[in-house]
Structure formats: structure tokens, C-alpha cells
Design an enzyme around this catalytic site. Structure first.
Site, PDB file in Angstrom:
ATOM      1  N   HIS A  17       0.788  -1.298   0.144  1.00 48.09           N
ATOM      2  CA  HIS A  17      -0.010   0.030   0.058  1.00 48.09           C
ATOM      3  C   HIS A  17       0.896   1.107   0.020  1.00 48.09           C
ATOM      4  O   HIS A  17       0.443   2.473  -0.300  1.00 48.09           O
ATOM      5  CB  HIS A  17      -0.842  -0.039   1.213  1.00 48.09           C
ATOM      6  CG  HIS A  17      -2.019  -0.931   1.058  1.00 48.09           C
ATOM      7  ND1 HIS A  17      -1.673  -2.294   1.025  1.00 48.09           N
ATOM      8  CD2 HIS A  17      -3.248  -0.618   1.063  1.00 48.09           C
ATOM      9  CE1 HIS A  17      -2.989  -3.058   1.163  1.00 48.09           C
ATOM     10  NE2 HIS A  17      -3.877  -1.980   0.965  1.00 48.09           N
ATOM     11  N   SER A  18       2.119   1.308   0.278  1.00 48.31           N
ATOM     12  CA  SER A  18       3.065   2.137   0.459  1.00 48.31           C
ATOM     13  C   SER A  18       4.060   2.100  -0.667  1.00 48.31           C
ATOM     14  O   SER A  18       4.847   0.888  -0.676  1.00 48.31           O
ATOM     15  CB  SER A  18       3.610   2.237   1.866  1.00 48.31           C
ATOM     16  OG  SER A  18       4.840   3.133   1.809  1.00 48.31           O
TER      17      SER A  18
END
Length: 235
Positions: A17-18
Site C-alpha cells: 500500500h506504500s
């Protein structure tokens, strides 16, 4: 690249997600396995936290040099995105989405891929990463009682000892040999094929490890480790 190393290796895709997390994990894995394609896919197309299906699809294709791709992820929705991307591929069997600790799994998979392991073995290395800590060995047999064992005391001449990059080099050194190799430090021992287990020994520079090898190439395995340590793990 040497002639002994296969030209086509399993690739890795790290889905997070990052963007920063994906790139950091990929950077670490590449340090362990410089000849393996490790592609990070992190964040949304707009640069926020999330996952990007299209970017994962592209990464799967780019990471596949012919031996397939192992996909690692950080959270459940990243797994869903990865699985959707794999299902949309022309040949989903070329890709394996694995349930593994992200950092440890990526390192273990990268080292296995660097050694030329096939897709199922690279996936298994990632999945088994969480259980690759060294084990205490208070009742280990004396070296002279291990049949056909070749052993040596090896001084770690590099400053950092048996940590990330040196551990990966040691694991790769014995990967292509027909030998079972154990490294012992203090009251713990580790399978030399497991970079995570080797790192878990926390053997510092200036100290000696015991290398015990059995199998057809036992002597060659010990010799290579001695040479690697003598030249400071190429640091």
C-alpha cells in the site's frame, strides 16, 4: 554472470500500500540477489496509499524472464489486487502469490531465486521464511561422530560479521553444491542455505564460526566458505 548460474531466474514482485515500503523491501532483496528482477509496486496511481491493479499487471510481465514470478504483499487488499492481476494473465500458472512475511519472505525468495531455484521452491522459501531462525543445539553430536563430515573453524574477517549481505553471499556460495552445510556459532546453529537463519546467528566480525558439511561436495563447500571469509565477503 558466471556460466554455472542459470540465465533465467524466477522474478519477484512486491505489492504494498506504500510506495516507500515496496521500494525499501525491493532494495533489500536486490542487495541479497543482484541478478534477480525484483519489482516494487506501491501506492495508488495518484501517489496515495493503496494498490494499483494496472501497475501490478505490468510488473508481473516485466519481472518474468521465463521462469515465473513470486508475488509478495503487505495487507489483505494487496493480496486481492495481486490475485486479480494473476488471474488476468495469459498463463496464471507462471505466477505464485504467497502468504509470507513481507521482508523476510522477499529476502528468502530472492536468495532462492538467485541460486536458480524453480518457481515452487522460491515460493516455498518465502512461505517458510518466518520459521528460519537459528535453533539451539546443546545436544549436537561431536564432529567426529558425524559420518563423512568435513568441518572447519572459519574466522569472520569482515567488520560486520555474518549479517545481511555476507549471509546472502554464504548462502549463494553453497546453493549450487551437493552438500548439506550447517554453520554453528555459540550454542546455536543454522542451515547455510537459509540467509535468514544465518543472520539470526548474530555472529560478529572478528569471531569464528564452525562450518560442518556432509554430502558429495562437502569439502568444496567448506573450501568456498573459507575463501569467502578470507577475502572479507568481498566488502
Amino acid at each position: 554472470m558466471t556460466a554455472a548460474v542459470p540465465a533465467s531466474r524466477v522474478g519477484l514482485v512486491v505489492v504494498s500500500h506504500s510506495d516507500m515500503l515496496a521500494n525499501g523491501v525491493a532494495e533489500l532483496a536486490v542487495q541479497m540477489a543482484p541478478d534477480v528482477a525484483v519489482l516494487p509496486v506501491g501506492g495508488t496511481e495518484e501517489g496515495g496509499l493503496g494498490t494499483d491493479y494496472g501497475a501490478v499487471v505490468e510488473a508481473l510481465a516485466d519481472a518474468d524472464s521465463g521462469a515465473g514470478v513470486v508475488v509478495l504483499y503487505d495487507l489483505g487488499s494487496a493480496k486481492m489486487t495481486a490475485e486479480m492481476a494473476v488471474e488476468s494473465a495469459d498463463d496464471p500458472s507462471r505466477y505464485s502469490v504467497v502468504d509470507a512475511p513481507l521482508v523476510e519472505g522477499a529476502v528468502a525468495a530472492a536468495v532462492a531465486a538467485q541460486g536458480g531455484a524453480p518457481l515452487p521452491d522460491v515460493a516455498s522459501a518465502a512461505e517458510g521464511a518466518s520459521g528460519e531462525a537459528p535453533v539451539a543445539a546443546p545436544s549436537r553430536p561431536a564432529l567426529h561422530l558425524v559420518p563423512d563430515a568435513v568441518s572447519a573453524e572459519v574466522l569472520l574477517t569482515n567488520e560486520v560479521g555474518l549479517h545481511a549481505r555476507p549471509a546472502a553471499l554464504l548462502a549463494r556460495t553453497v546453493a549450487e553444491l551437493d552438500a548439506d552445510v550447517v554453520v554453528r556459532y555459540g550454542d546455536e546453529e543454522a542451515n547455510a542455505a537459509s540467509v535468514l537463519a544465518l543472520m539470526g546467528l548474530s555472529a560478529p566480525g572478528g569471531k569464528s564460526i564452525t562450518v560442518v558439511a556432509t554430502g558429495k561436495d562437502a569439502g568444496e563447500a567448506v573450501r568456498r566458505i573459507e575463501e569467502l571469509a578470507a577475502r572479507g565477503f568481498d566488502d
